[in-house]
Design a protein around this motif. Structure first.
Motif, short mmCIF file in Angstrom:
data_model
loop_
_atom_site.label_atom_id
_atom_site.label_comp_id
_atom_site.label_asym_id
_atom_site.label_seq_id
_atom_site.Cartn_x
_atom_site.Cartn_y
_atom_site.Cartn_z
N ASP A 119 0.84 -1.20 0.00
CA ASP A 119 0.00 0.00 0.00
C ASP A 119 0.88 1.25 0.00
N ARG A 230 -4.17 -7.64 -8.39
CA ARG A 230 -5.03 -7.07 -7.34
C ARG A 230 -4.57 -5.67 -6.96
N GLU A 231 -3.25 -5.48 -6.87
CA GLU A 231 -2.73 -4.15 -6.56
C GLU A 231 -3.08 -3.16 -7.66
N THR A 234 -6.66 -2.10 -7.33
CA THR A 234 -6.78 -1.12 -6.25
C THR A 234 -6.33 0.25 -6.71
N ASP A 237 -8.89 1.84 -8.93
CA ASP A 237 -10.10 2.25 -8.21
C ASP A 237 -9.90 3.52 -7.40
N GLY A 239 -7.82 4.65 -4.38
CA GLY A 239 -6.87 4.39 -3.31
C GLY A 239 -6.23 5.62 -2.74
#
Length: 251
Positions: A119, A230-231, A234, A237, A239
């Motif tokens: 993240d 998946r990252e 994210t 989207d 983040g």
């Protein structure tokens, strides 16, 4: 997450060079009996020259930018310029160090707020892309025109890219990845090369759109294809809120 990745970097609240015009009236030097102390005047002139240099180099190119052009853009005299810098190259390097220091501190702050390195690295990458897009003149000066400056500038750029390795300090390559010691350097270099191509093509505004692709590229050696995908989702989207350089006008 660590909050002290980079030691000695500039304050993240300091204006990024090129985010303002050098002749900004709010930074006019006060005259008369209540004039500002000499050190304040020098600091103000330096900051105005930082802005003037960024805009001049982005517009004319480093090779064609003259000290007189930079001074005119900053509203600062040539004697004042040479009191602060040895010449054009010295001024460029000082501007580059200051600006990348501001950028690194913003990236570090975003990284430190995250729960884990995945993240954090994605947030830091978003800051990098958003901030460069918010100040196109700095992106052009620091990413493209630095190529024309010479060996000292290339060393500064190499030192900057080395600092980006800190965002991967907690990442661990997959067991099947060859030469893990060189992996981070390859990832950082690939991201930088992609950004360079966009900026050189005059597509600075498109940099934030690279976030999902670069997130995947950044994550796949550590997380594999499914984890990197998946990252990237994210990243696509959102983040987090878009980052803007200090004093840059919102788009």
């Amino acid at each position: 997450m660590s909050t002290a990745i980079f030691s000695g970097a500039s304050d993240s609240t300091a204006p990024l060079p090129g985010a303002r015009e050098g002749r900004d009236p709010s930074r006019a030097i006060k005259r008369g009996p209540r004039r500002q102390p000499a050190e304040v005047v020098a600091a103000t002139q330096r900051d105005r020259l930082f802005d003037g240099l960024v805009h001049t180099v982005a517009e004319k190119g480093y090779a064609n930018a003259r000290v007189s052009d930079i001074c005119q853009a900053a509203g600062v005299t040539r004697p004042a310029f040479y009191a602060l810098f040895e010449g054009k190259e010295d001024a460029f390097l000082a501007t580059y160090r200051h600006g990348t220091g501001v950028l690194l501190r913003m990236m570090e702050s975003a990284y430190a707020e995250a729960a884990d390195w995945r993240d954090g690295a994605r947030r830091a990458l978003r800051v990098l892309l958003d901030v460069l897009a918010s100040v196109p003149a700095f992106a052009t000066m620091a990413i493209v025109e630095i190529d024309a400056v010479g060996p000292a500038a290339r060393r500064e750029r190499d030192a900057l890219l080395e600092k980006f390795h800190a965002f991967f300090a907690e990442a661990r390559p997959r067991p099947d990845v060859a030469a893990p010691d060189e992996l981070v350097g390859s990832v950082v270099g690939g991201i930088y090369a992609t950004i360079h191509r966009r900026v050189a093509a005059g597509r600075v505004a498109d940099l934030p759109a690279l976030l999902p692709t670069l997130t995947y590229f950044m994550a796949v050696p550590f997380l594999g294809r499914s984890g990197a995908a998946r990252e990237a989702i994210t990243a696509a989207d959102g983040g987090g809120s878009p980052a803007t350089a200090p004093c840059a006008a919102p788009s």
